[in-house]
Motif scaffolding. Sequence first.
Motif, PDB file in Angstrom:
ATOM      1  N   VAL A 125       0.828  -1.200   0.000  1.00  0.00           N
ATOM      2  CA  VAL A 125       0.000   0.000   0.000  1.00  0.00           C
ATOM      3  C   VAL A 125       0.866   1.256   0.000  1.00  0.00           C
ATOM      4  N   ALA A 126       1.873   1.285   0.881  1.00  0.00           N
ATOM      5  CA  ALA A 126       2.746   2.455   0.992  1.00  0.00           C
ATOM      6  C   ALA A 126       3.495   2.713  -0.314  1.00  0.00           C
ATOM      7  N   GLY A 127       4.067   1.665  -0.892  1.00  0.00           N
ATOM      8  CA  GLY A 127       4.790   1.819  -2.147  1.00  0.00           C
ATOM      9  C   GLY A 127       3.892   2.254  -3.279  1.00  0.00           C
ATOM     10  N   SER A 128       2.685   1.685  -3.323  1.00  0.00           N
ATOM     11  CA  SER A 128       1.738   2.013  -4.391  1.00  0.00           C
ATOM     12  C   SER A 128       1.252   3.455  -4.293  1.00  0.00           C
ATOM     13  N   LEU A 129       1.088   3.946  -3.074  1.00  0.00           N
ATOM     14  CA  LEU A 129       0.688   5.340  -2.894  1.00  0.00           C
ATOM     15  C   LEU A 129       1.705   6.286  -3.536  1.00  0.00           C
ATOM     16  N   ILE A 165      -7.228  -2.257 -13.114  1.00  0.00           N
ATOM     17  CA  ILE A 165      -6.524  -3.468 -12.676  1.00  0.00           C
ATOM     18  C   ILE A 165      -5.314  -3.103 -11.812  1.00  0.00           C
ATOM     19  N   LEU A 166      -4.671  -1.972 -12.107  1.00  0.00           N
ATOM     20  CA  LEU A 166      -3.524  -1.540 -11.303  1.00  0.00           C
ATOM     21  C   LEU A 166      -3.915  -1.382  -9.840  1.00  0.00           C
ATOM     22  N   ALA A 167      -5.054  -0.739  -9.606  1.00  0.00           N
ATOM     23  CA  ALA A 167      -5.510  -0.525  -8.233  1.00  0.00           C
ATOM     24  C   ALA A 167      -5.986  -1.824  -7.595  1.00  0.00           C
ATOM     25  N   LEU A 168      -6.507  -2.724  -8.411  1.00  0.00           N
ATOM     26  CA  LEU A 168      -6.957  -4.016  -7.897  1.00  0.00           C
ATOM     27  C   LEU A 168      -5.781  -4.837  -7.390  1.00  0.00           C
ATOM     28  N   LEU A 169      -4.694  -4.848  -8.144  1.00  0.00           N
ATOM     29  CA  LEU A 169      -3.529  -5.658  -7.782  1.00  0.00           C
ATOM     30  C   LEU A 169      -2.632  -4.958  -6.768  1.00  0.00           C
ATOM     31  N   PHE A 170      -2.618  -3.632  -6.798  1.00  0.00           N
ATOM     32  CA  PHE A 170      -1.723  -2.882  -5.909  1.00  0.00           C
ATOM     33  C   PHE A 170      -2.529  -1.880  -5.085  1.00  0.00           C
ATOM     34  N   PRO A 171      -3.130  -2.342  -3.983  1.00  0.00           N
ATOM     35  CA  PRO A 171      -3.912  -1.443  -3.138  1.00  0.00           C
ATOM     36  C   PRO A 171      -3.046  -0.275  -2.677  1.00  0.00           C
ATOM     37  N   GLY A 172      -3.548   0.908  -2.851  1.00  0.00           N
ATOM     38  CA  GLY A 172      -2.757   2.096  -2.586  1.00  0.00           C
ATOM     39  C   GLY A 172      -2.552   2.878  -3.866  1.00  0.00           C
ATOM     40  N   ILE A 263       1.299  10.611   2.826  1.00  0.00           N
ATOM     41  CA  ILE A 263       0.682   9.452   3.474  1.00  0.00           C
ATOM     42  C   ILE A 263       1.533   8.203   3.265  1.00  0.00           C
ATOM     43  N   GLY A 264       2.078   8.047   2.055  1.00  0.00           N
ATOM     44  CA  GLY A 264       2.930   6.891   1.782  1.00  0.00           C
ATOM     45  C   GLY A 264       4.166   6.872   2.662  1.00  0.00           C
ATOM     46  N   LEU A 265       4.820   8.039   2.805  1.00  0.00           N
ATOM     47  CA  LEU A 265       6.006   8.130   3.656  1.00  0.00           C
ATOM     48  C   LEU A 265       5.648   7.903   5.120  1.00  0.00           C
ATOM     49  N   LEU A 266       4.506   8.448   5.547  1.00  0.00           N
ATOM     50  CA  LEU A 266       4.052   8.227   6.923  1.00  0.00           C
ATOM     51  C   LEU A 266       3.829   6.750   7.185  1.00  0.00           C
ATOM     52  N   LEU A 267       3.209   6.082   6.225  1.00  0.00           N
ATOM     53  CA  LEU A 267       2.940   4.658   6.387  1.00  0.00           C
ATOM     54  C   LEU A 267       4.236   3.854   6.456  1.00  0.00           C
ATOM     55  N   PHE A 268       5.203   4.192   5.607  1.00  0.00           N
ATOM     56  CA  PHE A 268       6.513   3.531   5.689  1.00  0.00           C
ATOM     57  C   PHE A 268       7.122   3.727   7.075  1.00  0.00           C
ATOM     58  N   GLY A 269       6.960   4.934   7.625  1.00  0.00           N
ATOM     59  CA  GLY A 269       7.495   5.214   8.949  1.00  0.00           C
ATOM     60  C   GLY A 269       6.805   4.399  10.033  1.00  0.00           C
TER      61      GLY A 269
END
Length: 278
Positions: A125-129, A165-172, A263-269
Amino acid sequence: MSAISIGQAAILGIVEGITEFLPVSSTGHLKITEGLMGIPVDDTSVVGFTAVIQVGAIAAVLVYFFNDIVRIVSAWGRGLAHREQRYHHDYKLAWWVIYATIPIVIVGLAAKPLIEGPLASLWVVAGSLIVGSGVMWVADQMGRHKRGEDDTGFKDAMLVGCSQILALLFPGFSRSGATMSTALILDLDRVAATRLSFFLGIPALTGAGLYELKDAVGAGVGTASLVVGTAVSFVVAYASIAWLLRFVAKHSFNAFVIYRIAIGLLLFGLLGTGVLTA
């Protein structure tokens, strides 16, 4: 005891309603919220619950775009009955929405174990965001924004539909982010891109919600929680749709890009420090 309490359902309904149609990933935000509340994101009933409350958001689309939907469905019906009506753009659009939904249905059914397993990780999720933010920024910059809704064709609908399909396979990654970005690359203006994203999302998300209903109810989510979550997502999503259409008429997607990266960076943290588990 329900796997999701009524209070948690209301919170998740608010998150779903706000984020389902904004290009920020509703799945990502729901998983983050579930993680912070201690709800297992890969639990079958939880996955089912999040799919079901999407129906509330989709219902908001049906109500908000009721006149458009009636117009398109009516044109489709007239076209089926009268050959001369088949040249109407709305008749063609109805078929395009149907055709563009087929790829995501096939991939969704075939990849269900992966989607609900390894790909449900919050690391994904974090990477996909963040990756999705880059795609959105490039699309907004390179798009010429010169084509309106009446200028869309079969190729546009299929490419935009397949991008789900991108969002289906990679949530975020975000379904709306992927579809809007693809439409912008195809030179649709921001309002046309947003409206096309809405129309293409109706059958895909409604089907997903109905398909997952059995898992949500049968695996431990109470009916009251489902009703509350769905009702709240409907009300909040309706307001979110109205706001988004006004926003994109005058602004770029840069604010969403910046927000997604944050949000992605926060989630990684949070994952890296052990506050959340993947």
